[in-house]
Design a protein around this motif. Structure first.
Motif, PDB file in Angstrom:
ATOM      1  N   LEU A 106      36.624  38.789  36.360  1.00 26.91           N
ATOM      2  CA  LEU A 106      35.268  38.277  36.527  1.00 26.91           C
ATOM      3  C   LEU A 106      34.945  37.151  35.550  1.00 26.91           C
ATOM      4  N   VAL A 107      35.504  37.222  34.352  1.00 30.59           N
ATOM      5  CA  VAL A 107      35.216  36.218  33.333  1.00 30.59           C
ATOM      6  C   VAL A 107      36.059  34.957  33.539  1.00 30.59           C
ATOM      7  N   SER A 108      37.201  35.099  34.186  1.00 32.11           N
ATOM      8  CA  SER A 108      38.077  33.940  34.358  1.00 32.11           C
ATOM      9  C   SER A 108      37.403  32.854  35.187  1.00 32.11           C
ATOM     10  N   SER A 109      37.801  31.613  34.974  1.00 31.19           N
ATOM     11  CA  SER A 109      37.141  30.493  35.634  1.00 31.19           C
ATOM     12  C   SER A 109      37.701  30.205  37.025  1.00 31.19           C
ATOM     13  N   ASN A 110      38.886  30.700  37.356  1.00 27.96           N
ATOM     14  CA  ASN A 110      39.501  30.438  38.656  1.00 27.96           C
ATOM     15  C   ASN A 110      38.882  31.352  39.707  1.00 27.96           C
ATOM     16  N   GLY A 111      38.259  30.790  40.724  1.00 26.75           N
ATOM     17  CA  GLY A 111      37.574  31.584  41.732  1.00 26.75           C
ATOM     18  C   GLY A 111      38.436  31.983  42.894  1.00 26.75           C
ATOM     19  N   ASN A 112      39.645  31.433  43.018  1.00 31.58           N
ATOM     20  CA  ASN A 112      40.484  31.707  44.188  1.00 31.58           C
ATOM     21  C   ASN A 112      41.148  33.077  44.133  1.00 31.58           C
ATOM     22  N   ASP A 113      41.500  33.564  42.966  1.00 32.36           N
ATOM     23  CA  ASP A 113      42.272  34.797  42.846  1.00 32.36           C
ATOM     24  C   ASP A 113      41.418  36.006  42.458  1.00 32.36           C
TER      25      ASP A 113
END
Length: 84
Positions: free
Chosen positions: A29-36
């Motif tokens: 949830l915190v990561s910036s990549n929205g695809n995975d």
């Protein structure tokens, strides 16, 4: 150090798996990549669901009833309802 017994391992394993699932979920949830995000949240939910499954009591304890009649013992078990 406390002795590691099977009961202790059975108690700690679900807690460990739920913690790992929570860490994965928060990291995704915190990561910036929205695809995975869906794959990561699926992995996190699988770990948490596995922990919930392990935390359930799956021990099949049978209820035995023992009755003494004179010198004889009468034992009743779920699989043996009509014992003499």
């Amino acid at each position: 150090m406390k002795d590691v017994t099977p009961e202790l391992i059975r108690a700690i394993t679900p807690i460990f798996m739920a913690t790992v699932g929570a860490v994965i979920g928060v990291t995704v949830l915190v990561s910036s990549n929205g695809n995975d995000k869906s794959a990561g949240l699926g992995l996190a939910s699988t770990a948490i669901a596995g922990a919930a499954g392990l935390a359930q009591n799956s021990k099949n304890e049978t209820d035995f009833s023992v009755k003494k009649q004179g010198d004889n013992l009468q034992v009743k078990a779920p699989a043996n309802h009509d014992s003499d």
